[in-house]
Design a protein around this motif. Structure first.
Motif, short mmCIF file in Angstrom:
data_model
loop_
_atom_site.label_atom_id
_atom_site.label_comp_id
_atom_site.label_asym_id
_atom_site.label_seq_id
_atom_site.Cartn_x
_atom_site.Cartn_y
_atom_site.Cartn_z
N ARG A 1 101.18 16.61 -54.34
CA ARG A 1 100.44 17.26 -53.24
C ARG A 1 100.02 18.66 -53.64
NH1 ARG A 1 103.87 14.99 -48.88
NH2 ARG A 1 102.86 13.01 -48.47
N VAL B 1 89.43 -1.31 -43.60
CA VAL B 1 89.67 -1.05 -45.02
C VAL B 1 91.16 -1.12 -45.34
CG1 VAL B 1 89.33 0.65 -46.85
CG2 VAL B 1 87.62 0.41 -45.05
N TYR C 1 97.62 10.41 -53.44
CA TYR C 1 99.04 10.12 -53.39
C TYR C 1 99.27 8.61 -53.37
CZ TYR C 1 103.76 9.42 -52.22
OH TYR C 1 105.04 8.95 -52.28
N ALA C 2 98.46 7.93 -52.57
CA ALA C 2 98.62 6.47 -52.46
C ALA C 2 98.40 5.80 -53.81
CB ALA C 2 97.63 5.92 -51.43
N PHE D 1 86.09 7.24 -45.98
CA PHE D 1 85.37 7.23 -44.71
C PHE D 1 86.25 6.70 -43.57
CE2 PHE D 1 82.55 4.96 -41.64
CZ PHE D 1 82.01 6.09 -41.05
N TYR D 2 87.02 5.68 -43.89
CA TYR D 2 87.91 5.09 -42.88
C TYR D 2 88.89 6.15 -42.34
CZ TYR D 2 90.86 1.40 -40.80
OH TYR D 2 91.56 0.59 -39.94
N LEU D 3 89.49 6.90 -43.27
CA LEU D 3 90.45 7.93 -42.86
C LEU D 3 89.77 9.04 -42.07
CD1 LEU D 3 92.55 8.26 -46.16
CD2 LEU D 3 93.21 7.09 -44.06
N PHE E 1 86.17 -0.91 -36.88
CA PHE E 1 85.38 -1.40 -38.01
C PHE E 1 85.22 -2.91 -38.00
CE2 PHE E 1 85.03 2.11 -41.28
CZ PHE E 1 85.47 3.11 -40.46
N GLU F 1 85.21 13.26 -39.27
CA GLU F 1 86.46 13.68 -38.65
C GLU F 1 86.22 14.52 -37.41
OE1 GLU F 1 85.51 14.22 -41.79
OE2 GLU F 1 86.14 16.19 -42.55
N LYS G 1 88.58 15.79 -44.55
CA LYS G 1 88.24 15.29 -45.87
C LYS G 1 89.28 15.63 -46.96
CE LYS G 1 84.42 15.10 -49.14
NZ LYS G 1 83.17 15.74 -49.56
N LEU H 1 95.71 12.26 -49.50
CA LEU H 1 96.45 11.07 -49.07
C LEU H 1 96.13 9.87 -49.97
CD1 LEU H 1 98.35 10.18 -46.80
CD2 LEU H 1 96.36 9.66 -45.40
N LEU H 2 94.85 9.73 -50.31
CA LEU H 2 94.45 8.59 -51.16
C LEU H 2 94.93 8.75 -52.59
CD1 LEU H 2 90.86 7.89 -49.83
CD2 LEU H 2 92.92 6.55 -49.46
N GLN I 1 92.38 16.51 -46.72
CA GLN I 1 93.66 15.85 -46.43
C GLN I 1 93.57 14.35 -46.74
OE1 GLN I 1 94.91 16.61 -42.37
NE2 GLN I 1 96.64 15.22 -42.58
N ASP J 1 84.91 3.93 -49.29
CA ASP J 1 85.14 3.23 -48.02
C ASP J 1 86.46 3.66 -47.39
OD1 ASP J 1 86.68 1.97 -49.96
OD2 ASP J 1 86.42 -0.04 -49.13
N ALA J 2 87.48 3.87 -48.24
CA ALA J 2 88.78 4.29 -47.73
C ALA J 2 88.70 5.73 -47.19
CB ALA J 2 89.83 4.18 -48.82
N ARG K 1 88.01 5.82 -53.58
CA ARG K 1 87.22 4.82 -52.89
C ARG K 1 86.53 5.43 -51.67
NH1 ARG K 1 91.44 0.95 -51.27
NH2 ARG K 1 89.84 0.21 -49.84
N ILE L 1 94.31 0.11 -47.36
CA ILE L 1 94.69 1.31 -48.10
C ILE L 1 96.12 1.17 -48.62
CG2 ILE L 1 94.75 3.83 -48.06
CD1 ILE L 1 92.86 3.81 -45.76
N PRO L 2 96.27 0.57 -49.80
CA PRO L 2 97.62 0.41 -50.36
C PRO L 2 98.26 1.78 -50.59
CG PRO L 2 95.96 -0.80 -51.65
CD PRO L 2 95.22 0.08 -50.70
N GLY L 3 99.56 1.86 -50.37
CA GLY L 3 100.27 3.11 -50.65
C GLY L 3 100.37 4.06 -49.47
N ALA M 1 101.47 6.45 -55.76
CA ALA M 1 102.70 6.07 -55.06
C ALA M 1 103.38 4.85 -55.68
CB ALA M 1 102.41 5.81 -53.59
N PHE N 1 99.72 7.06 -41.60
CA PHE N 1 98.28 7.15 -41.37
C PHE N 1 97.98 7.52 -39.91
CE2 PHE N 1 94.85 4.17 -39.81
CZ PHE N 1 93.77 4.97 -40.13
#
Lengths: 440, 252
Positions: free
Chosen positions: A436, B88, A412-413, A394-396, B84, B73, A403, A409-410, A405, A391-392, A389, B90-92, A416, B98
């Motif tokens: 990982r 957003v 893995y999520a 970009f949020y991170l 924001f 970043e 990027k 993370l996503l 990492q 949007d996710a 995703r 972010i499940p998981g 998960a 985070f």
């Protein structure tokens, strides 16, 4: 000579070798001979065979695999693959032979047996013969494309394996780990690991089957049979981490009696080609079946899962969640069959299957297959294929996470939801680390 | 601190920002108000580095460093923070994991030592009180199942944890009831300091009763058409955006 006949010749050679070895011990060879002729009648599959449509098995055609040979491997070498050994009983095999040097015995509750099949056949033949080769069959089951050739192959060629027996009402607290290590350090070999798990009524246990490849090209063709008596409860973890030059084709057959619970977490990380068929037959009412899976494919791996649940009795629930992460040129597929028999009213079956593609060259095929012959049932299936995703991501990144990492993370999520169901801490951490490592 | 000079940007063929110039000095709070579609959120996204927009001309610098050249970043590491408008889910991924990844990534990029688990927990515990957030939110997945108010408070909580140099609040007041609005505003006010700048983007004047700005700018059709002190916000509230648009029409 064509590649196909060349390849079948190598299978024939292995069969004769195994047959001679076992014949010398005076064993009854009729089951093997019958299985061998069934296998020979159909031979190796091609992508024209319905059940192998997305699984090119070129390696099986092109490689001459020898019979398994003895090897010397240290615990450190096995640990270096990332395999964790949780506290509890570990029964290990090396190239399909018992490997006490890699095993770890510990005390078990009264009556519980964890041993090799060869030993079990000597010490408790009635118990073993009552179930062995009786679960892994499609006889009397629905389905027009049932394909048991690799089951037959294992039946014809297997030499040893694991036997787990939990008597009625007994709870085994610590996980039981069965490890099949393969090393093809002297040229290509084929191995036929075999596992039989028998849980009497009300028994409870956790069994982790781990397949680890160390070196070279192997064809690993395991067959696992599981019998759950009424009210029995088994958590079955399966971990496939063969070498990237190997072919792994695993078959699991589970038989559930009334009120039993079977929870499977089936993971595939290794192998050039990996395929697992998980078949569960529900033979009593009010059972629960949880089938969860994770696939992480990279490079040019082809990894498949086929699940099949036979709802033969009323009032049974089954839940499936399979997650597939594919990067580079990896290809994955999922086939989920659910048969609801005419008598199986009030069946509740839910299947979810998700693919995440991390590159434009990765591919994923998904095929839910529901065949319903009862009228009062609840069956749902959902399949999605997507990318990370944006949007996710970009949020991170906007919070400072780099990027690569953030991507890891996503991913893995995404996986998960399944991995976090692994209740044994050390095994869950092993899975997490595998995900990982494969994505970095 | 933050200098935006003649910034033009578009999405596909549509020009959205048509020459924005703005300077925010350390310690100042600037509010940007404007009708829907005026380009407010686009400006916020461009400052944070979202790639959906194409900057066609102009520049944005933070303490002399060209922000537009940096990845999202890298901007965060340079001290930019965007709260924001739509946080957003972010499940998981747990909130704690985070935040720790974010804080340590930013510290690492700045050449500072990563925090140990205990140091990190002490740091966030002090901040979570500020936003009156429940401790249980820390172990939950990022924004998953959070109410609208919890999401916005979580944004300001993250800001408190990351201690940015310059923060952009994109319609942080939208969807908040009066209690949540007060908590969010208190959180922001607690972070106001001599060396930190804020750009508060909002459609309504209401938020500015709680976060009192030093300057108010009105954005219409991608341009700042009027700037003034905090009283401009009250005037807008009273007369509506139509007033500005009429004034513009009269000038033309």
């Amino acid at each position: 000579m064509t590649e196909a006949t060349l390849s079948m010749n190598s299978f024939e050679t292995v069969f004769q070798t195994v047959r001679a070895l076992l014949g010398a011990t005076g064993a009854d060879l009729s089951v093997r001979d019958a299985a061998w002729s069934r296998f020979c009648a159909v031979g190796l599959p091609t992508t024209r065979d319905e059940e192998f449509k997305y699984l090119p098995l070129n390696r099986l055609y092109e490689t001459v695999y020898g019979a398994p040979h003895g090897a010397t491997v240290s615990r450190e070498q096995v640990a270096a693959t990332g395999l964790t050994t949780p506290a509890g009983f570990t029964l290990a095999f090396l190239n399909a032979e018992p490997a006490p040097e890699l095993s770890m015995a510990c005390s078990l509750p009264r009556g519980v047996v964890v041993t090799t099949l060869s030993q079990a056949r000597e010490e408790m033949p009635e118990l073993v013969e009552k179930y062995l080769s009786t679960v892994a069959t499609f006889d009397g089951k629905l389905g027009s494309t049932n394909d048991a050739r690799f089951v037959d192959l294992n039946d014809a060629l297997w030499q040893d394996g694991a036997f787990v027996y939990v008597p009625a009402g007994v709870v085994v607290e610590d996980p039981i780990q069965i490890v099949y290590v393969t090393t093809a350090n002297l040229g290509p070999i084929m191995t036929q690991p075999r596992t039989l798990v028998v849980m009497e009524q009300g028994a409870l246990a956790r069994v982790a089957e781990c397949f680890v490849g160390l070196e070279g090209q192997a064809f690993v063709n395991p067959l696992t049979e599981v019998v759950l008596g009424s009210r029995a409860n088994l958590e079955h973890l399966r971990f496939q981490d063969e070498t990237l030059e190997s072919v792994h084709i695993g078959n699991i057959f589970v038989h559930q009696e009334a009120d039993s619970v079977y929870s499977s977490i089936n993971t595939q990380f290794g192998g050039d080609t990996g395929r697992v068929d998980l078949n569960v037959f529900l033979n009593g009412e009010h059972t629960e079946t949880w089938l969860d899976g994770v696939v992480v494919g990279a490079g040019e791996q082809t990894l498949e899962n086929h699940t099949r649940i036979d709802h033969a009795k009323p009032n049974c629930n089954s839940f499936e969640v399979y997650k597939n992460v594919l990067k580079d040129k990896a290809s994955g597929s999922f086939n989920g069959k659910i048969f609801v028999y005419e008598d199986a009213q009030k069946t509740d079956a839910k299947q979810t299957n998700q693919g995440m593609l991390l590159s434009p060259t990765a591919t994923f095929n998904t095929k839910p297959q529901l065949e319903i012959f009862a009228d009062d049932v609840k069956c749902t299936h959902g399949a999605t294929v997507g990318q990370l995703r944006e949007d996710a991501l970009f949020y991170l990144r906007a919070r400072g996470i780099p990027k690569d990492q953030a991507q890891a993370l996503l991913v893995y999520a995404f996986a998960a939801e399944v991995i976090e169901k692994v209740k044994v801490d050390s095994l869950r951490e092993m899975m997490t680390e595998k995900v990982r490592a494969k994505l970095s | 601190m933050l200098t935006i000079d003649q910034l033009h940007a578009r999405v596909e063929e549509k020009e959205i920002l048509r020459g924005i110039s703005l300077t925010v000095n350390p310690g100042e709070v600037h509010a940007i108000m404007g009708p829907n579609g005026s380009g407010k959120s686009t400006l916020a996204s461009i400052l944070a580095g979202k790639s959906d927009y194409e900057v066609t001309s102009g520049s944005v610098t933070l303490d002399g460093e060209d922000l537009l050249e940096l990845d999202p970043e890298e901007r965060a590491a340079a001290g930019v923070f965007l709260a924001f408008q739509y946080p957003v889910e972010i499940p998981g991924v747990s909130n704690t994991y985070f935040l720790r990844s974010a804080l340590n990534a930013v510290r690492k990029a700045r050449g500072e030592a990563e925090l140990t688990h205990n140091e990190f927990m002490a740091h966030i515990k002090s901040k979570i009180k500020l936003l009156e957030l429940d401790n249980s939110l820390l172990s939950r997945a990022v924004n998953e199942g959070f109410s609208g108010g919890e999401k916005k408070r979580n944004e300001i909580f993250q800001m408190a944890v990351l201690e940015p140099k310059f923060a952009v609040l994109d319609e942080t007041d939208s969807g908040l009831d009066i209690d949540a609005l007060r908590i969010v505003a208190d959180g922001v006010n607690a972070l106001r300091s001599e060396d930190r700048g804020f750009l508060v983007i909002t459609h309504y004047q209401r938020l500015l009763n709680y976060i009192v700005p030093d300057f108010v700018h009105v954005l219409v059709e991608g341009r700042i058409v009027k700037s003034g002190g905090k009283e401009l916000a009250l005037e807008l509230e009273e007369k509506g955006y139509g007033w500005i648009e009429e004034e513009l029409a009269a000038k033309a």
